[in-house]
Design a protein around this motif. Structure first.
Motif, PDB file in Angstrom:
ATOM      1  N   UNK A   1      -7.316  -7.265  -4.285  1.00 53.59           N
ATOM      2  CA  UNK A   1      -6.922  -9.152  -5.517  1.00 53.59           C
ATOM      3  C   UNK A   1      -7.223 -10.225  -4.498  1.00 53.59           C
ATOM      4  N   UNK A   2      -7.135  -9.394  -3.035  1.00 58.79           N
ATOM      5  CA  UNK A   2      -6.681 -10.655  -2.040  1.00 58.79           C
ATOM      6  C   UNK A   2      -5.132 -11.062  -1.806  1.00 58.79           C
ATOM      7  N   UNK A   3      -4.501 -10.173  -2.585  1.00 59.14           N
ATOM      8  CA  UNK A   3      -2.520 -10.002  -2.351  1.00 59.14           C
ATOM      9  C   UNK A   3      -2.931  -8.995  -1.234  1.00 59.14           C
ATOM     10  N   UNK A   4      -1.790 -10.361   0.128  1.00 59.69           N
ATOM     11  CA  UNK A   4      -0.795  -9.540   0.868  1.00 59.69           C
ATOM     12  C   UNK A   4       0.468 -10.113   1.546  1.00 59.69           C
ATOM     13  N   UNK A   5       1.351 -10.261  -0.084  1.00 61.50           N
ATOM     14  CA  UNK A   5       2.670 -10.542   0.658  1.00 61.50           C
ATOM     15  C   UNK A   5       3.213  -9.908   0.234  1.00 61.50           C
ATOM     16  N   UNK A   6       3.291  -8.368   0.836  1.00 61.66           N
ATOM     17  CA  UNK A   6       4.461  -6.903   0.785  1.00 61.66           C
ATOM     18  C   UNK A   6       4.249  -6.350   2.462  1.00 61.66           C
ATOM     19  N   UNK A   7       4.497  -5.319   2.383  1.00 67.40           N
ATOM     20  CA  UNK A   7       4.702  -4.660   2.761  1.00 67.40           C
ATOM     21  C   UNK A   7       4.850  -2.617   2.554  1.00 67.40           C
ATOM     22  N   UNK A   8       4.007  -1.960   2.858  1.00 69.97           N
ATOM     23  CA  UNK A   8       4.627  -0.464   2.247  1.00 69.97           C
ATOM     24  C   UNK A   8       5.251  -0.011   3.256  1.00 69.97           C
ATOM     25  N   UNK A   9       6.058   0.405   3.249  1.00 73.11           N
ATOM     26  CA  UNK A   9       7.237   0.530   3.970  1.00 73.11           C
ATOM     27  C   UNK A   9       7.384   2.960   3.198  1.00 73.11           C
TER      28      UNK A   9
END
Length: 186
Positions: A163-171
């Motif tokens: 969906x083009x969302x990139x304001x996150x991090x996977x930890x």
């Protein structure tokens, strides 16, 4: 990570560390965290909080979905707990045409077949729920970061990418990082 797992870890740790000698409240304070309702928290929540950084909405997707808010002073403000992705799918199983499908991210959000429609609910709608909650909390916590962890974090990340969302991090392994901090294994 479920409670049986933590019971097993606690049994193992008892062989290594005198768990009863650890003053939980003092240990949390030594680490710089503030957890007002500490006696009411399950171990997995405590370790998730301790494994997280300040100014974070931690979303832990495993057996349950946990949304934990930690402010700029490392104070746990509270959280939301609901079923994990697999539990959501399983809740629909057993009725007409509704099987307990393996979680897969469908190509499209809107689908014409039951399997992909159910999977869209368990993936896309969960991603939109996370984004909506995060944006709502940003009104009061402007520096808030979104952190995704847990066994189904990669599934949520896949949807975010679609969906083009990139304001996150996977930890990865936030809960284990919290355990390591708590038991002075750093």
């Amino acid at each position: 990570v479920n409670s049986k797992f933590f019971d097993g870890i606690n049994d193992l740790l008892k062989e290594i560390i005198d768990l009863d000698s650890i003053d939980k409240k003092r240990r949390v304070e030594e680490l710089g965290y503030k957890i007002p309702n500490l006696p009411l928290l399950a171990s997995d929540l405590l370790f998730d909080i301790l494994g997280c950084e300040k100014d974070s909405l931690l979303v832990d997707y495993g057996t349950a979905s946990k949304f934990l808010l930690i402010d700029s002073n490392l104070e746990y403000k509270g959280g939301i707990i609901g079923p994990g992705l697999k539990m959501m799918n399983a809740s629909l199983a057993g009725t007409d045409l509704l099987d307990n499908y393996e979680i897969e991210v469908p190509q499209n959000l809107i689908n014409q077949d039951t399997k992909n429609a159910i999977n869209a609910s368990s993936t896309y709608l969960e991603a939109f729920k996370i984004i909506s909650l995060f944006n709502y909390l940003k009104k009061d916590y402007q520096s808030l970061k979104l952190i995704i962890t847990g066994g189904d974090a990669k599934t949520i990340s896949e949807v975010f990418t679609k969906i083009g969302y990139n304001n996150y991090r996977v930890v990865e392994n936030v809960v284990f990082k919290g355990m390591k901090k708590y038991f002075l294994l750093d």
